[in-house]
Design a protein around this motif. Structure first.
Motif: not given
Length: 174
Positions: A23-27, A30-32, A40-45, A57-62
């Motif tokens: 959950m810390s990685e998903l936090a 955010g809502n991207r 590298n398999g990590q949730p980063n941009y 994605r670069f920006r969260p879903d609006t």
């Protein structure tokens, strides 16, 4: 102890499936939307030319972006140029041309290098002027010539040294 910890960390890394995230990685994201593996398999941009598809994605879903994504599923000819650009900017921060463009950072590096070189020359000149004693009298050109003449007169090392290269009959170098 270190090898045990390393072995333990490697085993833990192998045992965890790639799709399982804490959950810390998903936090962090955010809502991207998570759209791929990433470099590298990590949730980063990260904008990288060698790995052009970031994990999120670069920006969260609006609501605007969600509406554009629904419209995107249809015919792309119905999208305007501004809508296509908005979709691109929602997924990516920069284009290839933008993040590969020269930044001008080299100018600062050259400037600092020249500044340091200039400071070192000034420090050397100050040391030469105020710290070092004057050169001894034996290093003057006239004294060196007299020293050389004295060595030739004494025939110092006549076999293969300095005196062997002097012609004593014609009083000149061979």
């Amino acid at each position: 102890m270190a090898s045990f910890l390393m072995r333990r960390a490697l085993l833990d890394a192998v045992r965890v499936p790639a799709g399982t995230r804490s959950m810390s990685e998903l936090a962090k994201i955010g809502n991207r939307e998570w759209v791929g593996f990433g470099f590298n398999g990590q949730p980063n941009y990260v904008d990288r030319p060698d790995f052009p598809m970031p994990a999120v994605r670069f920006r969260p879903d609006t609501p605007d972006v969600k509406a554009l994504r629904e419209k995107e599923k249809g015919d792309w000819r119905k999208l305007t140029l501004e809508e296509k650009k908005a979709l691109y900017r929602a997924s990516f921060r920069q284009t290839f041309a933008e993040f590969q463009a020269p930044t001008g950072e080299w100018k600062g590096i050259i400037g600092w290098g020249l500044l340091l070189a200039s400071m070192s020359v000034w420090i050397y000149m100050g040391m030469k002027l105020f710290v070092y004693s004057p050169l001894p009298e034996s290093l003057n050109e006239t004294n060196q010539k007299a020293q050389l003449r004295r060595m030739l007169d004494m025939k110092v090392n006549p076999v293969d040294g300095l005196a062997s290269k002097w012609d004593y009959e014609n009083n000149r170098w061979k």
